[in-house]
Motif scaffolding. Structure first.
Motif, PDB file in Angstrom:
ATOM      1  N   TYR A  66       0.952  -1.230  -0.359  1.00  0.00           N
ATOM      2  CA  TYR A  66       0.192   0.314   0.196  1.00  0.00           C
ATOM      3  C   TYR A  66       1.081   1.557  -0.210  1.00  0.00           C
ATOM      4  CZ  TYR A  66      -3.976  -2.328   1.104  1.00  0.00           C
ATOM      5  OH  TYR A  66      -4.565  -4.184   1.325  1.00  0.00           O
ATOM      6  N   GLY A  67       1.755   1.350   0.156  1.00  0.00           N
ATOM      7  CA  GLY A  67       2.403   1.951   0.486  1.00  0.00           C
ATOM      8  C   GLY A  67       3.726   2.745  -0.995  1.00  0.00           C
ATOM      9  N   SER A 126      -4.603  -2.056  -9.672  1.00  0.00           N
ATOM     10  CA  SER A 126      -3.138  -1.023  -8.762  1.00  0.00           C
ATOM     11  C   SER A 126      -2.707  -2.467  -8.203  1.00  0.00           C
ATOM     12  CB  SER A 126      -3.824  -0.722  -7.373  1.00  0.00           C
ATOM     13  OG  SER A 126      -4.887   0.426  -7.906  1.00  0.00           O
ATOM     14  N   ASN A 130      -5.843   0.903   2.491  1.00  0.00           N
ATOM     15  CA  ASN A 130      -6.443   1.513   1.650  1.00  0.00           C
ATOM     16  C   ASN A 130      -7.489   0.613   0.857  1.00  0.00           C
ATOM     17  OD1 ASN A 130      -8.232   2.921  -0.096  1.00  0.00           O
ATOM     18  ND2 ASN A 130      -6.395   3.334  -1.884  1.00  0.00           N
ATOM     19  N   GLN A 188       7.878   2.294   6.063  1.00  0.00           N
ATOM     20  CA  GLN A 188       9.071   3.259   5.261  1.00  0.00           C
ATOM     21  C   GLN A 188      10.034   3.244   4.874  1.00  0.00           C
ATOM     22  OE1 GLN A 188       8.085   5.570   9.000  1.00  0.00           O
ATOM     23  NE2 GLN A 188       6.004   5.098   9.937  1.00  0.00           N
ATOM     24  N   ASP A 227       0.448   2.030 -10.255  1.00  0.00           N
ATOM     25  CA  ASP A 227      -0.343   1.270  -9.918  1.00  0.00           C
ATOM     26  C   ASP A 227      -0.204   0.702 -11.794  1.00  0.00           C
ATOM     27  OD1 ASP A 227      -3.008   1.195 -10.699  1.00  0.00           O
ATOM     28  OD2 ASP A 227      -3.432   3.583 -10.293  1.00  0.00           O
ATOM     29  N   VAL A 242       4.343  11.849   0.426  1.00  0.00           N
ATOM     30  CA  VAL A 242       3.674  10.496   0.661  1.00  0.00           C
ATOM     31  C   VAL A 242       3.485   9.779   2.247  1.00  0.00           C
ATOM     32  CG1 VAL A 242       4.066   8.548  -0.323  1.00  0.00           C
ATOM     33  CG2 VAL A 242       4.257  10.627  -1.838  1.00  0.00           C
ATOM     34  N   MET A 243       4.607  10.551   3.218  1.00  0.00           N
ATOM     35  CA  MET A 243       4.070   9.117   4.046  1.00  0.00           C
ATOM     36  C   MET A 243       4.310  10.460   5.289  1.00  0.00           C
ATOM     37  SD  MET A 243       4.107   6.309   3.344  1.00  0.00           S
ATOM     38  CE  MET A 243       4.600   4.982   4.600  1.00  0.00           C
ATOM     39  N   LYS A 286       0.710   4.140  -2.890  1.00  0.00           N
ATOM     40  CA  LYS A 286       1.371   5.871  -2.505  1.00  0.00           C
ATOM     41  C   LYS A 286       2.224   6.607  -3.085  1.00  0.00           C
ATOM     42  CE  LYS A 286      -0.678   7.717   1.347  1.00  0.00           C
ATOM     43  NZ  LYS A 286      -0.402   7.876   2.840  1.00  0.00           N
ATOM     44  N   LEU A 345      -1.280   1.939   6.109  1.00  0.00           N
ATOM     45  CA  LEU A 345      -0.740   2.520   4.822  1.00  0.00           C
ATOM     46  C   LEU A 345      -2.604   1.758   4.772  1.00  0.00           C
ATOM     47  CD1 LEU A 345       2.721   2.107   4.699  1.00  0.00           C
ATOM     48  CD2 LEU A 345       1.160   3.798   4.760  1.00  0.00           C
TER      49      LEU A 345
END
Length: 518
Positions: free
Chosen positions: A182-183, A195, A216, A479, A190, A498-499, A186, A214
């Protein structure tokens, strides 16, 4: 009086791992880690209105209409990302990828430290037992390395480098939030169709969890673990068996016009804004169906078994016999091929490949060696596929990340069987010896290294928890992986955006392994 004890026999790849000091497996993750479960497929379909047809690129509708319906017609252009989740607590540091003290990979540990990592006194890296063919240094008899060498061509090796990350994590539990997918999403990854994909039907797509902050739900990974899952993403039903592909698109366009006319004269009884949104969603269903039909009409375009770079006679990555085998190797090869085909062709943004049975502290060494070798071959397939696509004129970089929930250690007893290779037996779980690593293929040449080692171990082969933010915090390990992915894409400066609220601090140069390749 000396009492001679017999060594346990090595286990086959098909055998589950039974440990007297472990409770009976109860959860899906525990079954995977001990090798009772290999993972079964669930057909992954596209959206409700999705149909497919010809691969030709004629526009069925204007790009403006496609944009209005949120239709992605190409991948994000970011570096493809694949991670390997070795479920159960595999060895990574020392016997596979070298991990040193504060001076880097070649700042060697003590003899006792390497003994804990399964290396006897006559196989120490300090005695020359290391290999740098892939840039990142491996032990010269690493099973990961042998699997990579048997799959990755010499030409591809010249374009690969990577980094190892010292990082403790809990043993034998999927509760470690290890998965970075998921990170990575982000950070911009894609695909045209999806995704995220993964070989397990879990929130992360793998065995280990993703960090809660994180996740989604709209991007939950689609389960893909065999070729039929890949081709099932774009099933056209019987439409193109009745009509030509171009005629099928024309019929779908006509259906859309008829439907649109009826909808415009329909009173839904909803408020004006809601009425318009409902009608738009129905209309977009037809637009998406026709668009997918034009771009992905032939399901074989997604089928790894039809890609001669991957499987077939001659110089394919896998032989036909390997790929179609009913053995565990065959299943793992098909799983790997399905994920790499979708991710490395831009159909999916990122993918997780879970391999089970890596809780291999079985009182001998040969079981772990065979399973590590298999993992090395699967890793190598992804890297080699990137190279072969690049040679054909489609530059295809790749970031390949490998992690496991916990790790193992040895008490020094040697397994001198053929499969044990004269190394120390794995005798127990040990989170202190854990690490993760990544390899990067760059079509343009060898990646430029900033740090091949992030964090470090003490001389006794225990992770120095103060050596980096990732060393004792799995969320911050994720991270760190996202930071490294963004650095590869030349977007390290966007990391805070982003983070937000990350725990890596403001001085991050020592946490980045490679310079940008994109």
């Amino acid at each position: 009086m000396l009492i001679k004890t017999s060594r346990k026999r090595a286990m086959s790849l098909e055998q589950p791992l039974l440990h007297p000091d472990h409770a009976r497996p109860r959860t899906r993750r525990e079954f995977i880690a001990q090798g009772f479960m290999a993972g079964t497929a669930a057909v992954s379909g596209a959206a409700f209105f999705s149909l497919l047809a010809s691969p030709r690129r004629a526009e069925a509708f204007t790009q403006t209409l496609k944009d209005g319906c949120g239709i992605r017609t190409e991948s994000s252009g970011k570096v493809p990302f694949i991670c390997f989740d070795l479920a159960g607590g595999a060895n990574i540091a020392g016997s596979n990828v070298l991990m040193g003290k504060s001076g880097g990979q070649m700042d060697f540990l003590s003899t006792a430290g390497y003994n804990k990592l399964g290396l006897p006194g006559d196989m120490l890296p300090s005695q020359g037992f290391f290999n740098e063919e892939f840039g990142l240094a491996f032990h010269s008899d690493s099973a990961f390395l042998r699997g990579l060498q048997d799959t990755v061509s010499i030409g591809a090796r010249a374009n690969i480098d990577g980094a190892i990350i010292a990082a403790r994590s809990e043993n034998d539990t999927g509760n470690n939030p290890h998965n970075p997918m998921y990170g990575i999403l982000k950070a911009g990854a894609d695909g045209e169709l999806l995704s995220l994909i993964g070989t397990q039907s879990s929130e992360s797509g793998g065995n280990s969890m993703a960090p809660m902050g994180l996740i989604n739900p709209k991007a939950r990974p689609t389960k893909v673990d065999r070729p039929t899952d890949a081709t099932g993403l774009v099933d056209v039903g019987d439409l193109t068996s009745i009509l030509s592909q171009s005629d099928a698109v024309e019929v779908m366009k006509s259906m859309r016009e008829i439907s649109l006319g009826k909808m415009n004269n329909m009173n839904t009884g909803l408020a004006t804004e809601a009425d318009g949104e409902v009608k738009k969603q129905v209309d977009c269903g037809y637009v998406k169906s026709a668009d997918l039909t034009e771009r992905f009409g032939n399901p074989e375009a997604l089928d790894p078994s039809k890609d001669l770079k991957i499987v077939g006679a001659g110089d394919s990555i896998f032989t036909e016999a390997e790929f179609t085998s009913g053995s565990r190797e065959g299943r793992e090869f098909r799983k790997t091929a399905s994920v790499m085909k979708l991710v490395q062709n831009g159909y999916a943004g990122a993918g997780t490949i879970t391999m089970g049975g890596y809780d291999y502290h079985t009182g001998e060494r040969a079981t772990g060696e065979s399973r590590d070798y298999l993992a090395g071959r699967c890793m190598g397939a992804c890297l080699e596929y990137a190279h072969r696509k690049s040679l054909e004129g489609t530059p295809t970089p790749l970031m390949l990340y490998v992690f496991s929930d916990g790790s193992v250690s040895s008490n020094g007893r040697i397994d001198d069987s053929e499969g044990g290779r004269g190394k120390g037996e794995w005798t127990g779980d040990n989170q202190q010896t854990a690490a993760s690593f990544y390899l990067v293929y760059n079509p343009s040449g060898k990646p430029v290294v900033r740090n091949r080692q992030i964090g470090f171990m003490r001389a006794d082969a225990s992770v120095e928890t103060a050596s980096s933010p990732a060393a004792n915090n799995v969320n911050q390990l994720v991270q760190t992986v996202v930071l490294n992915y963004m650095a590869l894409n030349g977007e390290e400066g966007r990391f805070e955006e982003v983070m937000p609220g990350h725990g890596l601090g403001s001085s991050r140069d020592r946490l980045v392994g490679l310079e940008p390749i994109a």
